[in-house]
Write a protein that holds these residues in place. Sequence first.
Motif, PDB file in Angstrom:
ATOM      1  N   SER A 139       0.835  -1.204   0.000  1.00 23.00           N
ATOM      2  CA  SER A 139       0.000   0.000   0.000  1.00 23.00           C
ATOM      3  C   SER A 139       0.873   1.259   0.000  1.00 23.00           C
ATOM      4  O   SER A 139       0.570   2.237  -0.706  1.00 23.00           O
ATOM      5  CB  SER A 139      -0.943   0.012   1.213  1.00 23.00           C
ATOM      6  N   MET A 158       2.082   1.766  -3.586  1.00 25.64           N
ATOM      7  CA  MET A 158       1.076   2.284  -4.516  1.00 25.64           C
ATOM      8  C   MET A 158       0.772   3.758  -4.252  1.00 25.64           C
ATOM      9  O   MET A 158       0.667   4.562  -5.182  1.00 25.64           O
ATOM     10  CB  MET A 158      -0.209   1.461  -4.408  1.00 25.64           C
ATOM     11  N   HIS A 211      -5.333  -0.051  -4.019  1.00 25.05           N
ATOM     12  CA  HIS A 211      -5.613  -0.383  -5.423  1.00 25.05           C
ATOM     13  C   HIS A 211      -6.685   0.544  -5.999  1.00 25.05           C
ATOM     14  O   HIS A 211      -6.690   0.821  -7.205  1.00 25.05           O
ATOM     15  CB  HIS A 211      -6.056  -1.845  -5.519  1.00 25.05           C
ATOM     16  N   THR A 270      -5.528   3.458  -7.973  1.00 25.01           N
ATOM     17  CA  THR A 270      -5.161   3.182  -9.367  1.00 25.01           C
ATOM     18  C   THR A 270      -6.396   3.091 -10.247  1.00 25.01           C
ATOM     19  O   THR A 270      -6.460   3.660 -11.337  1.00 25.01           O
ATOM     20  CB  THR A 270      -4.359   1.875  -9.453  1.00 25.01           C
TER      21      THR A 270
END
Length: 460
Positions: free
Chosen positions: A279, A282, A429, A432
């Motif tokens: 995490s 990202m 996620h 993204t």
Amino acid sequence: MTQFGVGEAGQFLLELLPKFFYFSNYELLPGECNIVTLVERQCADSLEEGDETMLALLQLAGEGADDLLDEDYESREAELQAASMELSDQVFRYWKQNDALSVVMATDMPVVRTDPNTSQEVRERVLKIELHDERNDVKTNFALRSAGFRWFFSFLAAFSAYQDHPERTVVLLDEPGLSLHGEAQGDFLRYVFDELGTHQQVLYTTHSQHMIDPTRYETMRAIHDRATRQNPELGVVITPVSLSADRTTILPVESALGYSVAQHLFLGAGPHLAVEGSSDFMFLLRMSEHLRPQGRAALDPRIAIIPVGGIGTMPAFVAVMGRRMHVRALIDGAHTASVAKKVYGAAAAVGVDEKHIVVLGNLDGLPHTADIEDLFTTKDYLWLYNRSVDRPLQAAELPDTPQPILQRLQVARERDGLPGTFDHAGLAHQLTVYQQEFFVQADPDTLNRFEALFRELAVD
């Protein structure tokens, strides 16, 4: 009928079987050997542990054990020295842990007993194996060397009798090199493929990641004992690694592959930033991608982000990798104080600059034990959170405290009867998936905080 009761066909098949060469720790060479008693045991067909390895060593020298009893000692001494040089060349072509060693074989005639009838001293020829260390110019008896080197040397000596033999031989090794450390196991693995495997077939079992070459994946087999007390008949299954359903069985393969990937990740010359998990990876990546086109401070493109699999492994990463790479660390979470102390200590021990250790809780406006999630405003983080869970939350439902956002979410979730923890990586996620939509509504404070962090991480 033959002794196997299968007739001429069975005898024909039996003759096609290769020889099998099995080596274990019981065949280690001794540091010295009484040649007289060795010859006696050989003639009586009553060899002891290590005798066959010693005979193979003598065969490599072009000698039989009884040859060393010959009175023509000078020629024997020369042959032993030639064999010592040849064996040294072979062993140290693969043993890279100390290239200053050389093998020395020599014979002696010590007094072994006194004849009870004549009271005369009885001398017998003894073969001694020593290692000469050129760095310190000292000789030590082979038996006093490390267990790993003794195993490696003994194996090469034992296998030399089969290496160039025209008859097919299958070499069987059960957990070879257990006494060798990781790099030495890698040396032995090179010997297996570059030397053994080019002459004879080799089968070995291992639990060590260092005895596995991921590039030879197709040659591996997983052995899974599926039997249980309730179902003992399930037995053992041997499959290609890709078909094994048991993760513990293929753990060495996963470890070897992970080590190989990690080594390649670390090949770059630029700094490596250790973060806790995916995490962090990202969030840093996506926020940097958004800020850079705007001309704002972003993550230096030379920095490689390395998720280390948990805050607890951060000190070890800095201590080990900081010796040979440019290392940075980003510390966050509930255990910030204790982890930071260990990381600072590790950094000081290997010469990593203290300013390359960044503690999120030291940034303005963040809790002392801030997580990377606290760089987002509450509104922005809930925007991502609500797209990854079934039960969305509003800011008013969280405790109105200065605690980190994850702790406040835990309280709200447990109040609703849900587990306090959730998948942080899954939430990352969402940044993204909904990147464009997120930045349309993102708070300026969120962007400012990430920009401040990127300035702290800037490469000098």
